[in-house]
Design a protein around this motif. Structure first.
Motif, PDB file in Angstrom:
ATOM      1  N   LYS A 200      39.679  50.400  26.869  1.00  0.00           N
ATOM      2  CA  LYS A 200      39.611  49.670  26.287  1.00  0.00           C
ATOM      3  C   LYS A 200      40.184  47.733  27.368  1.00  0.00           C
ATOM      4  O   LYS A 200      41.492  48.457  27.825  1.00  0.00           O
ATOM      5  CB  LYS A 200      40.508  49.490  24.848  1.00  0.00           C
ATOM      6  CG  LYS A 200      39.632  48.763  23.664  1.00  0.00           C
ATOM      7  CD  LYS A 200      40.833  49.904  22.813  1.00  0.00           C
ATOM      8  CE  LYS A 200      40.828  47.942  22.166  1.00  0.00           C
ATOM      9  NZ  LYS A 200      40.035  46.784  21.547  1.00  0.00           N
ATOM     10  N   PRO A 201      39.734  47.203  27.046  1.00  0.00           N
ATOM     11  CA  PRO A 201      40.128  45.741  28.003  1.00  0.00           C
ATOM     12  C   PRO A 201      41.402  45.089  27.075  1.00  0.00           C
ATOM     13  O   PRO A 201      41.871  45.257  26.047  1.00  0.00           O
ATOM     14  CB  PRO A 201      38.869  44.576  27.413  1.00  0.00           C
ATOM     15  CG  PRO A 201      38.117  45.120  26.892  1.00  0.00           C
ATOM     16  CD  PRO A 201      38.206  46.372  26.226  1.00  0.00           C
ATOM     17  N   ALA A 202      42.688  44.923  28.007  1.00  0.00           N
ATOM     18  CA  ALA A 202      44.485  44.614  27.716  1.00  0.00           C
ATOM     19  C   ALA A 202      43.426  43.316  26.750  1.00  0.00           C
ATOM     20  O   ALA A 202      44.428  42.874  26.097  1.00  0.00           O
ATOM     21  CB  ALA A 202      44.890  44.628  28.698  1.00  0.00           C
ATOM     22  N   SER A 203      42.911  42.158  27.237  1.00  0.00           N
ATOM     23  CA  SER A 203      42.383  41.447  26.597  1.00  0.00           C
ATOM     24  C   SER A 203      40.306  41.174  26.644  1.00  0.00           C
ATOM     25  O   SER A 203      40.581  40.620  27.810  1.00  0.00           O
ATOM     26  CB  SER A 203      42.762  40.150  27.530  1.00  0.00           C
ATOM     27  OG  SER A 203      42.532  39.201  28.064  1.00  0.00           O
ATOM     28  N   GLU A 204      40.740  40.719  25.568  1.00  0.00           N
ATOM     29  CA  GLU A 204      38.903  40.810  25.276  1.00  0.00           C
ATOM     30  C   GLU A 204      38.321  39.494  25.649  1.00  0.00           C
ATOM     31  O   GLU A 204      39.296  38.564  25.496  1.00  0.00           O
ATOM     32  CB  GLU A 204      37.960  41.243  23.806  1.00  0.00           C
ATOM     33  CG  GLU A 204      38.324  42.595  23.767  1.00  0.00           C
ATOM     34  CD  GLU A 204      38.187  42.921  22.281  1.00  0.00           C
ATOM     35  OE1 GLU A 204      37.158  42.261  22.075  1.00  0.00           O
ATOM     36  OE2 GLU A 204      37.950  43.652  22.454  1.00  0.00           O
ATOM     37  N   ALA A 205      36.810  39.144  26.629  1.00  0.00           N
ATOM     38  CA  ALA A 205      36.792  37.581  26.333  1.00  0.00           C
ATOM     39  C   ALA A 205      36.280  37.148  24.768  1.00  0.00           C
ATOM     40  O   ALA A 205      35.869  38.506  24.139  1.00  0.00           O
ATOM     41  CB  ALA A 205      35.090  38.564  27.524  1.00  0.00           C
ATOM     42  N   PRO A 206      36.979  35.602  24.506  1.00  0.00           N
ATOM     43  CA  PRO A 206      36.004  35.418  23.918  1.00  0.00           C
ATOM     44  C   PRO A 206      34.594  35.938  23.401  1.00  0.00           C
ATOM     45  O   PRO A 206      34.041  35.182  24.243  1.00  0.00           O
ATOM     46  CB  PRO A 206      36.801  34.082  24.036  1.00  0.00           C
ATOM     47  CG  PRO A 206      36.588  33.847  25.339  1.00  0.00           C
ATOM     48  CD  PRO A 206      37.033  35.066  26.255  1.00  0.00           C
ATOM     49  N   ASN A 271      41.156  43.173  32.366  1.00  0.00           N
ATOM     50  CA  ASN A 271      40.522  41.621  31.115  1.00  0.00           C
ATOM     51  C   ASN A 271      39.508  41.369  31.141  1.00  0.00           C
ATOM     52  O   ASN A 271      38.541  41.983  32.746  1.00  0.00           O
ATOM     53  CB  ASN A 271      41.501  40.168  31.505  1.00  0.00           C
ATOM     54  CG  ASN A 271      42.962  40.738  31.542  1.00  0.00           C
ATOM     55  OD1 ASN A 271      43.652  41.421  30.742  1.00  0.00           O
ATOM     56  ND2 ASN A 271      43.643  40.559  32.466  1.00  0.00           N
ATOM     57  N   GLU A 272      38.656  40.919  29.681  1.00  0.00           N
ATOM     58  CA  GLU A 272      37.324  40.721  30.468  1.00  0.00           C
ATOM     59  C   GLU A 272      36.601  38.987  30.456  1.00  0.00           C
ATOM     60  O   GLU A 272      38.125  38.549  29.883  1.00  0.00           O
ATOM     61  CB  GLU A 272      36.487  41.273  28.763  1.00  0.00           C
ATOM     62  CG  GLU A 272      36.212  42.725  28.992  1.00  0.00           C
ATOM     63  CD  GLU A 272      35.502  41.961  27.920  1.00  0.00           C
ATOM     64  OE1 GLU A 272      34.421  43.463  27.326  1.00  0.00           O
ATOM     65  OE2 GLU A 272      35.655  42.000  26.289  1.00  0.00           O
ATOM     66  N   HIS A 273      35.971  38.576  31.498  1.00  0.00           N
ATOM     67  CA  HIS A 273      36.101  37.607  31.397  1.00  0.00           C
ATOM     68  C   HIS A 273      34.244  37.132  31.632  1.00  0.00           C
ATOM     69  O   HIS A 273      33.920  37.990  32.665  1.00  0.00           O
ATOM     70  CB  HIS A 273      36.542  36.799  32.878  1.00  0.00           C
ATOM     71  CG  HIS A 273      37.641  37.010  33.058  1.00  0.00           C
ATOM     72  ND1 HIS A 273      38.414  35.977  32.485  1.00  0.00           N
ATOM     73  CD2 HIS A 273      38.901  37.587  33.993  1.00  0.00           C
ATOM     74  CE1 HIS A 273      39.753  36.695  32.278  1.00  0.00           C
ATOM     75  NE2 HIS A 273      40.047  38.156  33.624  1.00  0.00           N
ATOM     76  N   HIS A 274      33.785  36.124  31.280  1.00  0.00           N
ATOM     77  CA  HIS A 274      32.371  35.356  31.695  1.00  0.00           C
ATOM     78  C   HIS A 274      32.099  34.392  31.922  1.00  0.00           C
ATOM     79  O   HIS A 274      32.650  33.272  32.875  1.00  0.00           O
ATOM     80  CB  HIS A 274      32.049  34.787  30.136  1.00  0.00           C
ATOM     81  CG  HIS A 274      32.539  35.344  28.873  1.00  0.00           C
ATOM     82  ND1 HIS A 274      32.525  36.273  28.633  1.00  0.00           N
ATOM     83  CD2 HIS A 274      32.717  34.886  27.957  1.00  0.00           C
ATOM     84  CE1 HIS A 274      32.053  36.943  26.934  1.00  0.00           C
ATOM     85  NE2 HIS A 274      32.835  35.761  26.493  1.00  0.00           N
ATOM     86  N   ILE A 275      31.736  35.412  33.414  1.00  0.00           N
ATOM     87  CA  ILE A 275      31.056  34.893  34.788  1.00  0.00           C
ATOM     88  C   ILE A 275      29.925  34.514  35.025  1.00  0.00           C
ATOM     89  O   ILE A 275      29.093  35.687  35.123  1.00  0.00           O
ATOM     90  CB  ILE A 275      32.605  35.232  36.227  1.00  0.00           C
ATOM     91  CG1 ILE A 275      33.608  35.164  35.355  1.00  0.00           C
ATOM     92  CG2 ILE A 275      32.000  34.717  37.501  1.00  0.00           C
ATOM     93  CD1 ILE A 275      35.146  35.848  36.647  1.00  0.00           C
ATOM     94  N   THR A 276      29.551  33.363  35.625  1.00  0.00           N
ATOM     95  CA  THR A 276      28.087  33.274  35.868  1.00  0.00           C
ATOM     96  C   THR A 276      28.065  33.591  37.766  1.00  0.00           C
ATOM     97  O   THR A 276      29.016  32.901  38.506  1.00  0.00           O
ATOM     98  CB  THR A 276      27.539  31.765  36.011  1.00  0.00           C
ATOM     99  OG1 THR A 276      27.371  31.998  34.839  1.00  0.00           O
ATOM    100  CG2 THR A 276      25.987  32.527  36.988  1.00  0.00           C
ATOM    101  N   GLY A 346      30.466  45.296  29.239  1.00  0.00           N
ATOM    102  CA  GLY A 346      31.398  46.687  28.111  1.00  0.00           C
ATOM    103  C   GLY A 346      30.572  47.960  28.711  1.00  0.00           C
ATOM    104  O   GLY A 346      31.534  49.066  28.652  1.00  0.00           O
ATOM    105  N   GLN A 347      29.856  48.357  30.136  1.00  0.00           N
ATOM    106  CA  GLN A 347      29.308  49.477  30.438  1.00  0.00           C
ATOM    107  C   GLN A 347      30.166  49.602  32.212  1.00  0.00           C
ATOM    108  O   GLN A 347      30.757  48.065  32.303  1.00  0.00           O
ATOM    109  CB  GLN A 347      28.303  49.819  30.510  1.00  0.00           C
ATOM    110  CG  GLN A 347      27.720  49.557  29.048  1.00  0.00           C
ATOM    111  CD  GLN A 347      27.564  50.713  28.294  1.00  0.00           C
ATOM    112  OE1 GLN A 347      28.057  51.992  28.675  1.00  0.00           O
ATOM    113  NE2 GLN A 347      27.956  49.835  27.075  1.00  0.00           N
ATOM    114  N   PRO A 348      29.830  50.943  32.570  1.00  0.00           N
ATOM    115  CA  PRO A 348      30.795  50.893  33.682  1.00  0.00           C
ATOM    116  C   PRO A 348      29.289  50.092  34.584  1.00  0.00           C
ATOM    117  O   PRO A 348      28.115  49.789  34.130  1.00  0.00           O
ATOM    118  CB  PRO A 348      30.203  52.243  34.225  1.00  0.00           C
ATOM    119  CG  PRO A 348      30.862  52.638  32.894  1.00  0.00           C
ATOM    120  CD  PRO A 348      29.891  51.636  31.365  1.00  0.00           C
TER     121      PRO A 348
END
Ligand code: MTE
Ligand code: MO
Length: 511
Positions: A200-206, A271-276, A346-348
């Motif tokens: 589980k991410p320590a911090s999820e992306a918003p 951590n999760e991040h949205h990145i283009t 959310g997947q490998p």
């Protein structure tokens, strides 16, 4: 003189022994030392694309197996032909066999992923193959000089020849079966991916607000589905890497070398991040750009463990398959979310997007930063080392330029007269998009409505409209302006060395 058939058989069996011995020994040296793998990966891409592409399309993920079977079969045919020659000129045939055996050795030497020692298994295989060849030729029955080839007296020696040839051939085949090539094929991509369970991410992306995506039919989703995500790499087939055997080594200009295994990495707070992500080869308006939610660990923290030396200015990331990318070290040390990523949406990571781990660096084109199947971070200097594409004429450093594209209407679309919807995407990672402007034909620039910004490292979607568009042929053109005030240039240039520029415009018809 030997019979051509016996001599050809000796050549085939010698070839099996060469590959069997080399392949078995390569298990101790690693995949780059396996001559079958090295040959398959090198020779087949040289074959005409028109010939090979349909087969790969047909076989899908089994293309690696196909490569190896074709290579192996080709080698056996060559061995047989050279053996056949021994029925006339034994010495030239032996010399030719030795020369042919140099081919896999040279191929291994030029493979980027191989080291000099990786040729040892093939050298030993070649020596044994040649010995077997001479042995079998020596054992092959001499045809009777007096036109009596099938005479009774030849039978015991014939039988002995076939038994020994069969036994050695079977031993060689068994060695191939137990060797590196089959072992590396046995772990299929699906099984490798299934071994990795993301924490589980320590911090999820918003969560992405609905307001980030203007509701226009035909506009790409804000988050790209991994199967629609563009894929660019130099690998014919994505390498299959066992996550249990993967590790990242940080070395070079560092105070302490650091090695991180997958087990250790997955225990760190991810951590999760949205990145283009964007490719420098993307043509104006092209689709070599995608947006995903990446799960990973900050590269900054990993580098900090190794303590880079003060005068280092570049991190050369190396991939399992020999690719490398040069990233300015400050980009990996500043506060942006440069990640050693293991998860995508959310997947490998899918195999084609870097399983089990890759780099994702906001603000730089992929070829200088986004190394897939990453295995090494070499801390170094730009005046000492160069990366894969830099050696081929591309920039050593390549920040992403502000860009935009039209997705609705589609090029050459026929649309109904009246109100026209125009929509698309714009990106300027690290700065963010401040404005998108669109013009119809030669009209004035008009400002498009922007979707809400998720963060400055993701693309921004936009829409606008023109009313009362008359029947006939029209164009729409777009340009974007970033939050530092840079206006996307209209000047057209090609993508080498650091990205095409120009405004995207499309033609369509109103009926
Ligand atoms: N190992 C490896 N990593 C690589 C490449 C490659 O050829 N080999 N290509 C790079 C380039 S040019 C781009 S644009 C991105 C593309 O990542 P994607 O295929 O996941 O979209 O990966 C980068 N990482
Ligand atoms: Mo790229």
């Amino acid at each position: 003189m030997r019979r051509p058939l016996h001599a050809a058989l000796a050549g085939v069996v010698a070839t099996i022994v060469l590959f069997g011995v080399a392949d078995l020994l390569a298990r101790a040296f690693g995949p780059p030392a396996a001559p079958l793998l090295a040959l398959g990966q090198t020779i087949i891409p040289l074959a005409p694309a028109g010939l090979i592409k349909p087969v790969i399309d047909l076989l899908g993920h089994n293309d690696k197996l196909f490569l190896i079977l074709t290579t192996g079969l080709g080698a056996l045919v060559l061995g047989g032909l050279i053996g056949w020659l021994a029925s006339r000129h034994l010495r030239s045939a032996t010399a030719l066999l030795g020369l042919a055996g140099l081919i896999p050795i040279i191929v291994i030497l030029v493979r980027p992923e191989a080291e000099a020692l990786d040729i040892i298994p093939t050298i030993i295989g070649l020596v044994l193959g040649l010995a077997v060849f001479r042995l079998l030729i020596g054992l092959a029955p001499q045809p009777d000089v007096e036109n009596e080839p099938e005479s009774e007296s030849a039978t015991p020696s014939r039988r002995r020849f076939f038994v020994i040839t069969g036994v050695i051939g079977a031993a060689g085949a068994a060695a191939v079966a137990a060797g590196q090539t089959v072992a590396s094929l046995a772990l299929d991509a699906g099984a490798a991916v299934a071994k990795l369970v993301l924490p589980k991410p320590a911090s999820e992306a918003p969560p992405i607000p609905a307001s980030a995506h203007p509701d226009v039919k035909g506009l790409a989703p804000f988050v790209t589905n991994p199967k629609d995500f563009y894929r660019i790499d130099t690998a014919l087939a994505p390498p299959v890497i066992d996550p249990e055997e993967w590790s990242l080594r940080i070395h070079g200009m560092v105070e302490t070398e650091v090695v991180v295994t997958m087990d250790e990495l997955l225990k760190l707070p991810l951590n999760e991040h949205h990145i283009t992500l964007t490719c420098v080869s993307n043509p104006v308006g092209g689709d070599l750009v995608g947006n995903a939610t990446w799960l990973g660990y900050p590269v900054r923290e990993l580098l900090a463990r190794a303590r880079p030396l003060k005068n280092a200015d570049m991190v050369l990331s190396h991939s399992f398959d020999g690719f490398s990318a040069s990233t300015p070290i400050e980009v990996l040390l500043d506060d942006r979310d440069s990640l050693l990523a293991v998860g995508m949406n959310g997947q490998p990571l899918p195999p084609e997007h870097g399983f089990p781990a890759r780099l994702v660096v906001p603000g730089l084109y992929g070829f200088v930063s986004a190394t897939k199947w990453v295995t090494e971070l070499e801390v170094t200097r730009f005046d000492e080392k160069t990366a894969y594409w830099t050696d081929r004429g591309w920039d050593a450093k390549a920040p992403i330029l502000v860009a935009s594209r039209i997705e609705v209407p589609k090029p050459l679309a026929k649309v109904a007269a009246g109100d026209l919807a125009v929509a698309g995407t714009a990106w300027a990672q690290r700065s963010g998009i401040s404005r998108v402007e669109v013009k119809l034909d030669d009209g004035e620039w008009t400002q498009a409505a922007l979707g809400d910004e998720v963060n400055i490292d993701t693309w921004r979607q936009w829409k606008t409209g023109f009313s009362d568009v008359k029947a006939g042929s029209h164009t729409v053109t777009v340009r974007a302006i970033d939050q530092d005030g840079n206006i996307q240039t209209a000047e057209r240039r090609k993508s080498i060395p650091n990205s095409a520029t120009g405004h995207h415009h499309i033609q369509f018809r109103v009926e």
